[in-house]
Scaffold this motif. Structure first.
Motif, mmCIF file in Angstrom:
data_model
loop_
_atom_site.group_PDB
_atom_site.id
_atom_site.type_symbol
_atom_site.label_atom_id
_atom_site.label_comp_id
_atom_site.label_asym_id
_atom_site.label_seq_id
_atom_site.Cartn_x
_atom_site.Cartn_y
_atom_site.Cartn_z
ATOM 1 N N HIS A 1 0.893 -1.037 -0.129
ATOM 2 C CA HIS A 1 0.104 0.043 -0.174
ATOM 3 C C HIS A 1 1.006 1.309 -0.115
ATOM 4 C CE1 HIS A 1 -2.705 -3.117 1.517
ATOM 5 N NE2 HIS A 1 -3.805 -2.314 1.035
ATOM 6 N N GLY A 2 1.626 1.320 -0.860
ATOM 7 C CA GLY A 2 2.547 2.562 -0.981
ATOM 8 C C GLY A 2 3.747 2.750 -0.244
ATOM 9 N N GLY A 3 4.291 1.748 0.234
ATOM 10 C CA GLY A 3 5.349 1.980 1.422
ATOM 11 C C GLY A 3 6.326 1.023 1.361
ATOM 12 N N ASN A 4 7.027 0.801 2.408
ATOM 13 C CA ASN A 4 7.959 -0.399 2.629
ATOM 14 C C ASN A 4 7.936 -0.951 4.062
ATOM 15 O OD1 ASN A 4 10.114 -2.218 2.716
ATOM 16 N ND2 ASN A 4 11.306 -0.822 1.343
ATOM 17 N N ASP A 5 7.615 -2.326 3.960
ATOM 18 C CA ASP A 5 7.810 -2.910 5.486
ATOM 19 C C ASP A 5 8.996 -2.640 6.140
ATOM 20 O OD1 ASP A 5 5.308 -4.008 4.663
ATOM 21 O OD2 ASP A 5 5.977 -5.889 4.112
ATOM 22 N N GLU A 6 10.041 -2.597 5.661
ATOM 23 C CA GLU A 6 11.334 -2.481 6.143
ATOM 24 C C GLU A 6 11.551 -1.033 7.115
ATOM 25 O OE1 GLU A 6 13.322 -4.662 6.634
ATOM 26 O OE2 GLU A 6 12.319 -6.027 5.725
ATOM 27 N N THR A 7 10.710 -0.068 6.397
ATOM 28 C CA THR A 7 10.339 1.183 7.130
ATOM 29 C C THR A 7 10.289 1.135 8.444
ATOM 30 O OG1 THR A 7 10.245 2.234 4.805
ATOM 31 C CG2 THR A 7 9.696 3.695 6.982
ATOM 32 N N VAL A 8 9.212 0.306 8.939
ATOM 33 C CA VAL A 8 8.829 0.013 10.160
ATOM 34 C C VAL A 8 9.874 -0.091 11.140
ATOM 35 C CG1 VAL A 8 7.264 -1.284 11.676
ATOM 36 C CG2 VAL A 8 6.491 -0.546 9.507
ATOM 37 N N LYS A 9 11.144 -0.850 10.698
ATOM 38 C CA LYS A 9 11.869 -1.198 11.759
ATOM 39 C C LYS A 9 12.845 0.045 12.119
ATOM 40 C CE LYS A 9 12.379 -5.975 9.969
ATOM 41 N NZ LYS A 9 13.317 -6.921 9.706
ATOM 42 N N ARG A 10 12.898 1.038 11.418
ATOM 43 C CA ARG A 10 13.559 2.116 11.639
ATOM 44 C C ARG A 10 12.742 3.308 12.339
ATOM 45 N NH1 ARG A 10 15.293 0.943 6.189
ATOM 46 N NH2 ARG A 10 13.642 2.689 5.199
ATOM 47 N N PHE A 11 11.623 2.831 12.831
ATOM 48 C CA PHE A 11 10.652 3.867 13.504
ATOM 49 C C PHE A 11 11.114 4.024 14.898
ATOM 50 C CE2 PHE A 11 6.917 4.557 16.094
ATOM 51 C CZ PHE A 11 6.464 5.957 15.612
ATOM 52 N N ASN A 12 10.981 5.278 15.513
ATOM 53 C CA ASN A 12 11.251 5.434 16.819
ATOM 54 C C ASN A 12 10.330 6.611 17.039
ATOM 55 O OD1 ASN A 12 13.423 3.594 18.281
ATOM 56 N ND2 ASN A 12 14.413 4.294 16.267
ATOM 57 N N ALA A 13 9.635 6.644 18.459
ATOM 58 C CA ALA A 13 8.789 7.710 19.013
ATOM 59 C C ALA A 13 8.969 7.896 20.203
ATOM 60 C CB ALA A 13 7.366 7.388 18.423
#
Length: 464
Positions: free
Chosen positions: A139-151
């Motif tokens: 859906h327009g993104g990349n599953d691997e991007t989630v692993k770089r997320f920090n909040a």
């Protein structure tokens, strides 16, 4: 004559004045009539203009009110709810996981069935970090991007609410989906995952416009709640699948039915402190089926003397294990006994095992002890070995869970120990402190699990 002329002049002047006054009065009256008529016409025109203006100004509002009224009069659509069988199937898939990683992966795979995209965010301190995502690449993104997320706290208000109030949050999800590398979420839900009575992670699931009706917050809440319970009890569960989740006619067979220890991978809770707390409690005794009455022993052969009734014989001392190859360098830190590596890549699901067929890390009674004596006298020893094996798997699984990137690189470069030295040494120390000396002298479950879980069966990948 003079007097008469004055009278005439005065009379004429009087008549002229009267005529002028009369004319002025008539003119004034006419002007008033005209003014009144004009005022009436102006008022009528003004009222007409005001009415037109009001009709133009309030027309959209009137249309909106009428539209809302029309919508309110329509029958309400039935609430969207998932079929109970769909929720049960999702829980069955999650419950099949033999390790925490397997369970969490199954959770994400099933969560996508109730939305468009799913991401698991693990809580470290007060910061949510991305563990894994599914559905983003589609859906327009990349599953691997989630692993770089920090909040960090304050970045995403909805995550702060999950951490502070420990409840489910439902909103449009745009502020979080954007930071996960996608956009276009119409509706989203954040469900906190509670492990050992505290929030350890949060599941984020959103839906694009075409999948809005598919998003089912209630089913996701139930799925996350069940997953938290499964992780909490992963190290002590004996029956997989649970009898309450099996299909009609199926039975929970396998090593569980025999009360034997499972050879599946056991994992850890979210933090090392939780591991220590979980393992500090005594392990529950395995569930065993009711034992049938023991058959009477057959008479001894004639040449041999009849057996004498005596107390249960003490187990003979176990033979000393063959000395392992001399370890050099870093290997001496934990490779005290070289056990055969168990290669997960070549093994399928564990089948039921008997007392004679066990995996390489299973405790086997020493030679020279009869089966009856082993069955009755080696119970405590078996429990010790089972607990040691479970604890080793628990520690090594935690190392893998929080260092997936390093594990992958370490396998490629065959330097896992160099990359994870601090974590491995700390876990080894915890293992040595908990496991009795007699178990550690005859086995090396910790090293076995390092090879099996971290090195994927390739002992050389440890770099020792």
């Amino acid at each position: 004559m003079a007097v008469r002329g004055d009278d005439v002049a005065s009379s004429i002047d009087s008549h002229v004045r009267e005529a002028i006054e009369k004319l002025v009065g008539e003119i004034r009256s006419s002007v008033e009539d005209v003014r009144e008529a004009v005022d009436q016409q102006l008022k009528a025109a003004l009222q007409s203009v005001q009415a037109d203006v009001k009709s133009v100004t309030f027309l959209p509002h009137i249309k909106k009110v009428l539209g809302e009224l029309e919508e309110s009069l329509k029958p309400a659509p039935p609430p969207v709810s998932a079929d109970a069988s769909k929720v049960k199937q999702a829980i069955q898939e999650v419950e099949q996981g033999k390790s925490q990683v397997d369970v969490l992966n199954a959770l994400l795979e099933q969560a996508v069935e109730f939305g468009s995209r799913a991401a698991l965010l693990i809580l470290r301190g007060e910061t949510f970090s991305g563990w894994k995502g599914l559905g983003f690449s589609a859906h327009g993104g990349n599953d691997e991007t989630v692993k770089r997320f920090n909040a960090a706290p304050g970045l995403i208000p909805e995550l702060d609410r999950v951490l502070r109030y420990e409840h489910v949050v439902i909103w449009d999800g745009n502020n979080l989906s954007t930071r996960l590398g996608v956009s276009g979420s119409e509706r989203a839900v954040l469900v906190p995952m509670v492990i050992k009575d505290k929030v350890a992670a949060a599941l984020y699931v959103d839906a694009v416009q075409d999948d809005v009706e598919k998003l089912d917050a209630a089913s996701l809440e139930l799925l996350v709640f069940t997953t938290g319970l499964l992780i909490d009890t992963l190290a002590i569960r004996k029956k997989i699948p649970s009898p309450s989740l099996t299909e009609g006619g199926e039975t929970a067979a396998g090593p569980v039915a025999q009360g034997l220890p499972r050879a599946s991978e056991v994992t850890v809770a979210v933090t090392s402190a939780d591991v220590r707390q979980a393992m500090s409690a005594p392990s529950p005794a395995p569930l065993r089926p009711a034992a049938a009455p023991a058959p009477k022993p057959a008479p001894a052969p004639a040449p041999r003397p009849a057996p004498v009734a005596a107390p249960k014989p003490a187990p003979a001392p176990a033979p000393k294990p063959a000395p392992a190859p001399a370890a050099t360098g870093k290997a001496s830190a934990f490779a005290t006994t070289a056990m055969p590596a168990f290669d997960l890549s070549k093994s399928g699901p564990m089948a039921a095992t008997t007392g004679e067929e066990r995996v390489s890390t299973q405790y086997v009674p020493p030679a020279g002890i009869s089966r009856g004596a082993a069955a009755g006298g080696a119970t405590d020893a078996t429990k010790k070995h089972d607990e040691a094996r479970r604890f080793a798997r628990l520690l090594v699984s935690e190392i893998k869970l929080y260092n997936e990137g390093k594990v992958e690189q370490g396998r490629k470069n065959k330097d896992l120990y160099e990359r994870l030295k601090e974590d491995i040494d700390r876990s080894r120390q915890m293992y040595d402190e908990r496991i009795p000396d007699d178990v550690r002298k005859s086995t090396n479950y910790f090293y076995d699990e390092l090879v099996r879980i971290l090195a994927d069966g390739d002992a050389g990948a440890l770099g020792l």
